[in-house]
Design a protein around this motif. Structure first.
Motif, PDB file in Angstrom:
ATOM      1  N   PRO A   1     -10.981  -9.303   0.712  1.00  0.00           N
ATOM      2  CA  PRO A   1      -9.930  -9.387   1.633  1.00  0.00           C
ATOM      3  C   PRO A   1     -10.366  -9.816   3.006  1.00  0.00           C
ATOM      4  O   PRO A   1      -9.606 -10.362   3.819  1.00  0.00           O
ATOM      5  CB  PRO A   1      -9.103  -8.264   1.278  1.00  0.00           C
TER       6      PRO A   1
ATOM      7  N   LEU B   1      -4.160 -13.057  -0.318  1.00  0.00           N
ATOM      8  CA  LEU B   1      -5.057 -12.147  -0.150  1.00  0.00           C
ATOM      9  C   LEU B   1      -5.051 -10.996  -1.439  1.00  0.00           C
ATOM     10  O   LEU B   1      -6.207 -10.889  -2.015  1.00  0.00           O
ATOM     11  CB  LEU B   1      -5.132 -11.237   1.086  1.00  0.00           C
TER      12      LEU B   1
ATOM     13  N   LEU C   1      -9.626 -12.992   5.414  1.00  0.00           N
ATOM     14  CA  LEU C   1      -8.808 -13.097   6.875  1.00  0.00           C
ATOM     15  C   LEU C   1      -9.463 -14.075   7.559  1.00  0.00           C
ATOM     16  O   LEU C   1      -8.943 -14.739   8.301  1.00  0.00           O
ATOM     17  CB  LEU C   1      -8.974 -11.646   7.380  1.00  0.00           C
TER      18      LEU C   1
ATOM     19  N   SER D   1      -2.917 -15.669   3.851  1.00  0.00           N
ATOM     20  CA  SER D   1      -1.612 -14.798   4.007  1.00  0.00           C
ATOM     21  C   SER D   1      -2.055 -13.293   3.297  1.00  0.00           C
ATOM     22  O   SER D   1      -2.919 -13.564   2.262  1.00  0.00           O
ATOM     23  CB  SER D   1      -0.623 -15.440   3.739  1.00  0.00           C
ATOM     24  N   GLY D   2      -1.128 -12.608   3.695  1.00  0.00           N
ATOM     25  CA  GLY D   2      -1.329 -11.180   2.899  1.00  0.00           C
ATOM     26  C   GLY D   2      -1.267 -11.436   1.414  1.00  0.00           C
ATOM     27  O   GLY D   2      -1.771 -10.708   0.624  1.00  0.00           O
ATOM     28  N   ARG D   3       0.038 -12.144   1.083  1.00  0.00           N
ATOM     29  CA  ARG D   3       0.195 -12.305  -0.597  1.00  0.00           C
ATOM     30  C   ARG D   3      -1.025 -13.098  -1.139  1.00  0.00           C
ATOM     31  O   ARG D   3      -1.403 -12.683  -2.274  1.00  0.00           O
ATOM     32  CB  ARG D   3       1.286 -13.262  -0.511  1.00  0.00           C
TER      33      ARG D   3
END
Lengths: 247, 225
Positions: B118, B131, B122, B127-129
């Motif tokens: 993760p 990742l 970055l 995006s967070g999703r």
């Protein structure tokens, strides 16, 4: 009692297999030569020019049989590998390693003729089509098998390790094929369909079948020649080889 | 405690203990992964759109290579000092002992990669999703890499030039895992949902968990003959 069974095991011994193969090779070699000439004549002279692809399509008379053979030989290798592991027969391993170079040759030939055909038809030497990609991976699997066998000095261990690899490979081939196919449809990349025209002229089909049979005969003849060499190499110290070599 | 899985537990414990006493090996493989993944933007260019696109593939290929690095040492030291032969001769199930070694290899080589992925994602502006999906795909996929890799490690045990040979044998077999693993993020971005890819990855994991330790054992017995 069961005579056919006895006969099969008789020829599982290299000493009795060697002379039998020696008699079979000329037959298959002649068949390969005749069928190649007939197939090429039908394919290059008799078959009509394709309406859409012009004369360039004639490469399929080599390309399609080569692709068939490359896949089929891997299955045959896996068959001998399984037999070798199950019955611990020496000859099975020899057959597996005798087939591998021919399989790799056909896989390469299929990729190469495919590129030659793709350039005029699709305008590209290579597209990431599922079939092309999985054929390339099959070629890699052949190379891995040959490299593994070449790296191991002890022939018995080389046979067994190669047999395990061939079996692992044959289980993986369908998985690889379908994963590559899904990968390709997801990417929406080169949406080239390799499906042939449904109504193929009879002469074209005949030419392709003749060439396929020719490649079969060639494969059998070459694999048997190679297995004879392997037998001689490995059985060098045994009595019957010395007698054979003296003659 | 002396249940069916006792040899498995002992084998995992032993290999983890050995790894803990040679920490540099774990750290080296992990930094190899970090450096390979970080080289890609340097080679391709810093365009965020492009980087976002190649991130799943880049991280997955990094994970493949990092796994390969440790595989050569999966059986070689035990083979060299005779431990492997003792394991094969022991009354305990050799398959379970081998399975324990494979699990330990994943904890040492695969798990750190999953945990650091993760952070590297970055850097690629994911995006967070994405990742999350990428991490889940690596969590499901890296054990497959260890399992299939163990078969190759066993086949090439004690063979000339085993390192390069191992890559040649194993990398083609990694292709399905690579496709479904890296494809999961992409499918999600395309609005197709990643469940299909992750399910297939999990299915591959189940199948390889069932077969790989057994095939590895057969291959090891061939190597030990």
């Amino acid at each position: 009692m069961n005579h056919s069974l006895v006969n099969w095991f008789k020829f599982a011994s290299p000493a009795s297999f060697y002379p039998l193969v020696g008699r079979l090779i000329p037959f298959f070699a002649t068949a390969a030569a005749i069928l190649t000439i007939a197939g090429l004549w039908v394919g290059l002279v008799v078959a009509p020019t394709d309406a859409q692809q012009g004369e360039g399509y004639r490469i399929i008379f080599v390309h399609v049989p080569a692709s068939w053979m490359s896949m089929f030989i891997y299955c045959v290798m896996a068959f001998w590998a399984a037999l070798g592991l199950a019955f611990n027969t020496r000859l099975s391993g020899m057959m597996t390693s005798a087939l591998a170079p021919t399989g790799a040759l056909f896989a390469f030939l299929s990729l190469w003729t495919g590129a030659l055909w793709g350039k005029p038809m699709w305008g590209a030497w290579w597209v990431w089509d599922a079939r092309l990609t999985s054929q390339l991976i099959l070629f890699f699997l052949y190379l891995g098998f040959i490299a593994l066998q070449a790296a191991i000095d002890d022939p018995r261990r080389a046979d067994k390790a190669g047999a395990i690899l061939a079996l692992v490979g044959v289980i993986n081939v369908p998985i690889i094929y379908f994963s590559v196919q899904w990968w390709n449809t997801l990417h929406q990349g080169a949406s080239v369909s390799m499906t042939k025209a449904p109504s193929m002229a009879h002469t074209m089909l005949l030419g392709m079948l003749l060439m396929a049979l020719a490649f079969w005969a060639y494969t059998i003849a070459v694999a048997l020649m190679r297995v004879r060499c392997i037998i001689l190499e490995r059985e060098l110290t045994s009595g019957w080889v010395k007698k054979n070599a003296m003659e | 405690m002396n249940g069916l899985l006792y040899p498995f537990q002992q084998s995992v414990r032993r290999d983890l203990l050995l790894a803990a006493r040679h920490k540099t090996e774990i750290v080296t493989a992990l930094f190899f992964f970090v450096i390979v993944v970080n080289l890609l933007p340097l080679g391709i260019g810093p365009d965020p759109d492009l980087l976002r696109k190649i991130a799943p593939g880049a991280l997955w290929i990094g994970a493949l290579l990092a796994t390969l690095l440790g595989l050569q040492r999966l059986f070689a030291p035990d083979h060299a000092d005779g431990t492997l032969e003792q394991m094969a001769l022991s009354p305990q199930s050799f398959t379970l002992l081998v399975a324990g070694k494979i699990l330990a290899h994943w904890v040492v080589a695969g798990l750190p990669v999953v945990l650091i992925a993760p952070v590297l994602g970055l850097q690629f502006d994911l995006s967070g999703r994405s990742l999350l999906i990428l991490t889940v795909s690596l969590l499901l996929g890296t054990p497959i890499l260890s399992l299939i890799g163990a078969v190759g490690a066993a086949l090439t045990l004690g063979v000339r030039g085993s390192g390069a040979l191992l890559s040649l044998l194993i990398l083609p077999l990694y292709i399905p895992a690579l496709i479904f693993g890296a494809g999961a993020v992409e499918a999600d971005l395309a609005g197709l949902g990643s469940e299909g890819h992750l399910s297939l990855l999990a299915a591959l994991l189940v199948v390889s968990t069932f077969f790989a330790p057994w095939v590895t054992t057969v291959a090891l017995r061939v190597a030990l003959e």
